[in-house]
Design a protein around this motif. Sequence first.
Motif, short mmCIF file in Angstrom:
data_model
loop_
_atom_site.label_atom_id
_atom_site.label_comp_id
_atom_site.label_asym_id
_atom_site.label_seq_id
_atom_site.Cartn_x
_atom_site.Cartn_y
_atom_site.Cartn_z
N GLY A 1 0.99 -1.56 -0.21
CA GLY A 1 -0.64 -0.53 -0.14
C GLY A 1 0.96 0.99 0.32
N ARG A 2 2.25 1.00 -0.33
CA ARG A 2 2.94 2.02 -0.19
C ARG A 2 3.03 3.21 -1.65
N VAL A 3 2.39 2.56 -2.21
CA VAL A 3 2.75 3.50 -3.82
C VAL A 3 1.48 4.27 -3.76
N SER A 4 0.74 4.02 -3.27
CA SER A 4 -0.23 4.81 -3.48
C SER A 4 -0.96 6.12 -1.80
N ASP A 5 0.49 5.43 -1.48
CA ASP A 5 0.10 6.53 0.39
C ASP A 5 0.77 7.86 -0.18
N PRO A 6 0.24 8.96 0.03
CA PRO A 6 0.91 9.87 0.01
C PRO A 6 1.66 10.44 1.15
N GLU A 7 1.63 10.11 1.95
CA GLU A 7 2.90 10.08 2.96
C GLU A 7 4.62 9.70 2.64
N VAL A 8 4.26 8.71 1.68
CA VAL A 8 5.42 7.80 1.49
C VAL A 8 6.00 9.38 0.51
N LYS A 9 7.26 9.90 0.23
CA LYS A 9 7.67 10.39 0.35
C LYS A 9 9.34 10.49 -0.49
N ASP A 10 10.12 11.15 -1.27
CA ASP A 10 11.45 10.52 -0.97
C ASP A 10 12.19 9.36 -1.18
N ASN A 11 11.34 8.45 -1.86
CA ASN A 11 11.58 6.22 -1.76
C ASN A 11 11.73 6.19 -2.78
N LYS A 12 12.98 6.53 -2.80
CA LYS A 12 13.85 4.93 -4.75
C LYS A 12 12.26 4.46 -5.28
N ASN A 13 12.64 3.75 -4.14
CA ASN A 13 11.60 2.22 -4.96
C ASN A 13 10.06 3.01 -5.11
N ILE A 14 9.30 3.58 -4.23
CA ILE A 14 8.39 4.07 -4.82
C ILE A 14 7.71 4.59 -5.61
N ASP A 15 8.74 5.50 -5.83
CA ASP A 15 8.95 6.51 -7.36
C ASP A 15 9.21 6.00 -8.12
N GLY A 16 9.83 4.90 -8.35
CA GLY A 16 10.58 4.19 -9.45
C GLY A 16 9.15 2.98 -10.05
N LEU A 17 7.71 2.74 -8.73
CA LEU A 17 7.32 2.30 -8.88
C LEU A 17 5.44 3.17 -9.57
N ARG A 18 5.84 4.47 -8.73
CA ARG A 18 4.89 5.01 -9.26
C ARG A 18 5.14 5.99 -10.61
N LYS A 19 6.54 6.06 -11.16
CA LYS A 19 7.09 6.16 -12.92
C LYS A 19 6.19 5.28 -13.75
N THR A 20 6.33 4.04 -13.31
CA THR A 20 6.35 2.84 -13.69
C THR A 20 5.01 2.39 -14.14
N LEU A 21 4.17 3.31 -13.52
CA LEU A 21 2.72 3.12 -13.67
C LEU A 21 2.04 3.84 -14.62
#
Length: 232
Positions: free
Chosen positions: A181-201
């Motif tokens: 659930g981290r990918v959709s969580d707006p509180e998760v910021k400056d995380n290279k893994n999550i940023d990568g997944l968001r960019k992928t989507l």
Amino acid sequence: MSQSTPFTLFVDEGWRREEIFHNSFLMKGIEHDEALDFCVKNSDNNGLPPIAVGPNEGKYLQLQAKAIGAKRILELGTLGGYSTIWLARALPDDGELITCEFSPKHAEVASQNIEHAGLSSKVKVLVGPAAEALAKMDSAQKFDFVFMDADKAGYPAYLDYCKTLVRKGGVIIMDNMVFGGRVSDPEVKDNKNIDGLRKTLEDLGNSSEFEATTLQTVGARSWDGFTFVLRV
């Protein structure tokens, strides 16, 4: 799909029970699979992290590869070769699997496990950054199936290479796309893994070369999910 998520999650007992129940019917004999058992034990004995896909997930990948008649498979993220063995077993006698692993130690252990499983003739392990390996590949030799389970920050670049390396009608499975659930969580910021997944989507959503959908998964180990991508 794999438990390669670096966080602890609550696992509902019902999820665990349901997975075990289904596996009791659909994964018969897995406890007697000597090659897979050796792979797990040898990986553990060499200190590899226990983040490989589970047996039900390995079989899912294998069935997907079989369903499209895959003859050339690309895997990004080898670890100890557990998923590699499942996928290589889906190949015909003249099939080929290329798997990319950043860690020399992981690649060495994976090679041992693949050899023990009798699959070395079908599998080639490339050591080093996946993006560098992809950049050197011949785009004339298309892959039918890709399993992506490597550095999540690299997913956008890997997906871009798939535009030329994967045949039309080919399938890409991208693991850990929900990340608890981290990918959709707006509180998760400056995380290279999550940023990568968001960019992928974002890239998939804007692409005319891929069609995709994400399925969330829960089970005995975690809440995660994978994205199924079709090269159109």
